[in-house]
Write an enzyme that holds these catalytic residues in place. Structure first.
Site, mmCIF file in Angstrom:
data_model
loop_
_atom_site.group_PDB
_atom_site.id
_atom_site.type_symbol
_atom_site.label_atom_id
_atom_site.label_comp_id
_atom_site.label_asym_id
_atom_site.label_seq_id
_atom_site.Cartn_x
_atom_site.Cartn_y
_atom_site.Cartn_z
ATOM 1 N N CYS A 1 9.801 24.404 17.979
ATOM 2 C CA CYS A 1 10.942 25.278 18.156
ATOM 3 C C CYS A 1 11.097 26.042 19.354
ATOM 4 O O CYS A 1 12.117 26.711 19.815
ATOM 5 C CB CYS A 1 10.832 26.264 16.906
ATOM 6 S SG CYS A 1 10.964 25.260 15.306
ATOM 7 N N HIS B 1 15.142 32.666 17.988
ATOM 8 C CA HIS B 1 15.380 31.391 17.098
ATOM 9 C C HIS B 1 15.632 31.679 15.883
ATOM 10 O O HIS B 1 15.573 32.327 15.263
ATOM 11 C CB HIS B 1 13.740 30.671 17.080
ATOM 12 C CG HIS B 1 13.530 29.726 16.340
ATOM 13 N ND1 HIS B 1 14.220 28.620 16.447
ATOM 14 C CD2 HIS B 1 12.577 29.430 15.230
ATOM 15 C CE1 HIS B 1 13.973 27.583 15.581
ATOM 16 N NE2 HIS B 1 12.756 28.369 15.020
ATOM 17 N N ASN C 1 17.411 25.592 10.240
ATOM 18 C CA ASN C 1 16.645 25.603 11.651
ATOM 19 C C ASN C 1 16.770 24.224 12.364
ATOM 20 O O ASN C 1 16.064 23.418 11.871
ATOM 21 C CB ASN C 1 15.125 25.852 10.881
ATOM 22 C CG ASN C 1 14.030 26.162 12.063
ATOM 23 O OD1 ASN C 1 14.378 25.687 13.161
ATOM 24 N ND2 ASN C 1 13.166 26.493 11.584
HETATM 25 N N1 COA Z 1 13.750 26.023 -3.903
HETATM 26 C C1 COA Z 1 13.385 26.744 -4.984
HETATM 27 N N2 COA Z 1 11.996 27.208 -5.071
HETATM 28 C C2 COA Z 1 11.078 26.950 -4.082
HETATM 29 C C3 COA Z 1 11.765 26.098 -2.815
HETATM 30 C C4 COA Z 1 13.146 25.970 -2.969
HETATM 31 N N3 COA Z 1 13.781 25.315 -1.866
HETATM 32 N N4 COA Z 1 10.784 26.097 -1.982
HETATM 33 C C5 COA Z 1 9.670 26.856 -2.748
HETATM 34 N N5 COA Z 1 10.003 27.356 -3.934
HETATM 35 C C6 COA Z 1 9.160 27.712 -4.773
HETATM 36 C C7 COA Z 1 7.910 27.947 -4.429
HETATM 37 O O1 COA Z 1 7.313 26.664 -5.048
HETATM 38 C C8 COA Z 1 7.222 28.952 -5.293
HETATM 39 O O2 COA Z 1 6.984 28.718 -6.478
HETATM 40 P P1 COA Z 1 5.359 29.242 -7.230
HETATM 41 O O3 COA Z 1 5.579 30.606 -7.072
HETATM 42 O O4 COA Z 1 5.873 28.777 -8.718
HETATM 43 O O5 COA Z 1 4.529 28.233 -6.807
HETATM 44 C C9 COA Z 1 8.352 30.142 -5.062
HETATM 45 O O6 COA Z 1 9.420 29.315 -4.739
HETATM 46 C C10 COA Z 1 8.072 31.300 -4.244
HETATM 47 O O7 COA Z 1 7.246 30.620 -3.076
HETATM 48 P P2 COA Z 1 6.876 31.624 -1.690
HETATM 49 O O8 COA Z 1 6.360 30.725 -0.900
HETATM 50 O O9 COA Z 1 6.418 32.666 -2.250
HETATM 51 O O10 COA Z 1 8.553 31.897 -0.977
HETATM 52 P P3 COA Z 1 8.682 32.728 0.102
HETATM 53 O O11 COA Z 1 9.531 33.983 -0.379
HETATM 54 O O12 COA Z 1 7.512 32.697 1.122
HETATM 55 O O13 COA Z 1 9.871 31.801 0.818
HETATM 56 C C11 COA Z 1 10.117 30.306 2.486
HETATM 57 C C12 COA Z 1 9.422 30.411 1.136
HETATM 58 C C13 COA Z 1 9.532 28.917 3.119
HETATM 59 C C14 COA Z 1 11.162 30.407 2.664
HETATM 60 C C15 COA Z 1 9.345 31.258 3.627
HETATM 61 O O14 COA Z 1 8.002 31.345 3.613
HETATM 62 C C16 COA Z 1 9.458 31.149 4.860
HETATM 63 O O15 COA Z 1 10.580 31.389 5.605
HETATM 64 N N6 COA Z 1 8.747 30.704 5.812
HETATM 65 C C17 COA Z 1 8.779 30.453 7.271
HETATM 66 C C18 COA Z 1 9.522 28.960 7.432
HETATM 67 C C19 COA Z 1 9.788 28.761 8.871
HETATM 68 O O16 COA Z 1 10.679 29.434 9.125
HETATM 69 N N7 COA Z 1 9.295 27.890 9.308
HETATM 70 C C20 COA Z 1 9.822 27.306 10.643
HETATM 71 C C21 COA Z 1 9.218 28.265 11.730
HETATM 72 S S1 COA Z 1 9.824 27.799 13.237
#
Ligand code: COA
Length: 329
Positions: A116, A256, A286
């Site tokens: 990214c 970003h 993204n």
């Molecule tokens: N829809 C529904 N539920 C989802 C899901 C989706 N698309 N993706 C994950 N979940 C679930 C998980 O399985 C988890 O369930 P569980 O508790 O039963 O295991 C629950 O949602 C919570 O997951 P969690 O990891 O606590 O969510 P979060 O608040 O951290 O949000 C992201 C997840 C991916 C949105 C967040 O971690 C994030 O933004 N990370 C950075 C990603 C990013 O920007 N990457 C690129 C960087 S350049």
């Protein structure tokens, strides 16, 4: 020698025709909802490449528009630098394919692999080339087709990413306008947190790899989130220090576009109000290396960034890689 050496001139972008809305994931069997995606990421939709749309075709379209706006012809390009993590082929680089499509016969062309942060790294490489005095006009592109390297069954990742390309013409600085500060960092000890584990040189593609899906992107979401916030905070501090400016001197911040919560945390740390932060993650998702140049292209078209505007760019990506720039347009 002192900055600015290089300036960003015209920027343009191109995206695939197909819009893919959050509601559509259910129809392809992904257990998620519009509400979950919007609440956690701020994303409402993304663009997805269809048959015949490639990184080369999208990037060439964006490049042609940027070059026309900058008044630059293909033979005038000294270099073409493409930041990407989703090239059309593993060999050769997609930059050389864009070079051929444009007819940029004199240009040296190569890809930059910084995920990214690819466009931001590319601009800083271009700045270095221009500072040597041997290069004058460089096309820097950030482009991705992440839809082709994500696992469409993995709800942890497939809802986040989109396709697109943004192209910028970088030239020698004039009259104090240009890149005032530039910062890049990497930390390869965290490489496993966001990766395509197999399917390349260390683990060549096999039917087993395809069956287990370890050639697709995998991500430790929470760890990536924490590191993104920490690294982008570091990068925004460095951008201001390097330019000897304060937050109040920044007219527009273009971070970003990974996730609205990461963007808000970065802006808060940098003490820049959200009214000054350009956000389009809701419409594009993204788009990795393409996200900043697509946002810059829109900001220029809307008149948010124009001559005299001071912009802070902040990037973060797999690697991890991160960095920043302050640019006076
Ligand atoms: N829809 C529904 N539920 C989802 C899901 C989706 N698309 N993706 C994950 N979940 C679930 C998980 O399985 C988890 O369930 P569980 O508790 O039963 O295991 C629950 O949602 C919570 O997951 P969690 O990891 O606590 O969510 P979060 O608040 O951290 O949000 C992201 C997840 C991916 C949105 C967040 O971690 C994030 O933004 N990370 C950075 C990603 C990013 O920007 N990457 C690129 C960087 S350049």
């Amino acid at each position: 020698m002192k900055r600015p050496f290089a300036m960003l001139t015209a920027t343009a972008h191109a995206v695939p025709k197909r819009v893919f809305k959050n509601d559509e994931f259910r129809s392809i069997g992904v257990d998620t909802s519009d509400e979950w995606i919007q609440e956690r990421t701020g994303i409402r939709q993304r663009y997805i490449a269809g048959p015949g749309e490639t990184l080369t075709s999208l990037s060439t379209e964006a490049a042609r528009e940027a070059m026309a706006a900058a008044g630059v012809t293909a033979p005038e390009l000294d270099a073409i630098i493409l930041g990407t993590a989703s090239p059309d082929r593993l060999l050769p680089s997609t930059a050389v394919e864009i070079q051929a499509a444009l007819g940029a016969t004199r240009a040296v062309a190569f890809d930059v692999g910084a995920a990214c942060s690819g466009w931001l790294y590319g601009v800083q490489v271009a700045e270095g080339l221009i500072a040597t005095g041997s290069y004058e006009t460089i096309l820097v592109i950030g482009g991705e087709q992440l839809s082709r390297i994500i696992n469409w069954k993995d709800r942890n990742t497939c809802v986040l990413f989109g396709d697109g390309s943004g192209a910028t013409v970088v030239k020698k600085a004039t009259k104090g306008r240009g890149i005032l500060s530039a910062y890049m960092r990497s930390d390869g000890t965290l490489a496993d947190l966001l990766q395509r584990q197999k399917g390349a040189g260390a683990a060549p593609i096999t039917p087993e790899i395809i069956a287990e899906g370890s050639h697709w992107i995998t991500m430790a979401g929470r760890e990536v989130f924490k590191n993104a916030v920490r690294s982008m905070a570091d990068a925004s501090d460095r951008a201001l220090d390097g330019a000897k400016l304060s937050a109040a001197d920044i007219d527009v911040m273009i971070p970003h576009q990974a996730n609205i919560r990461i963007i808000e945390a970065t802006a808060k740390h940098a003490n820049i109000p959200m009214e000054k932060v350009f956000v389009n993650v809701d419409r594009y998702g993204n788009t990795s290396a393409a996200s900043i140049p697509i946002a810059l292209s829109e900001a220029m078209k809307q008149g948010v960034v124009k001559e005299g505007t001071t912009v802070m760019f902040v990037a973060f990506g797999a690697g991890f890689t991160w960095g920043s720039m302050v640019v006076r347009f």
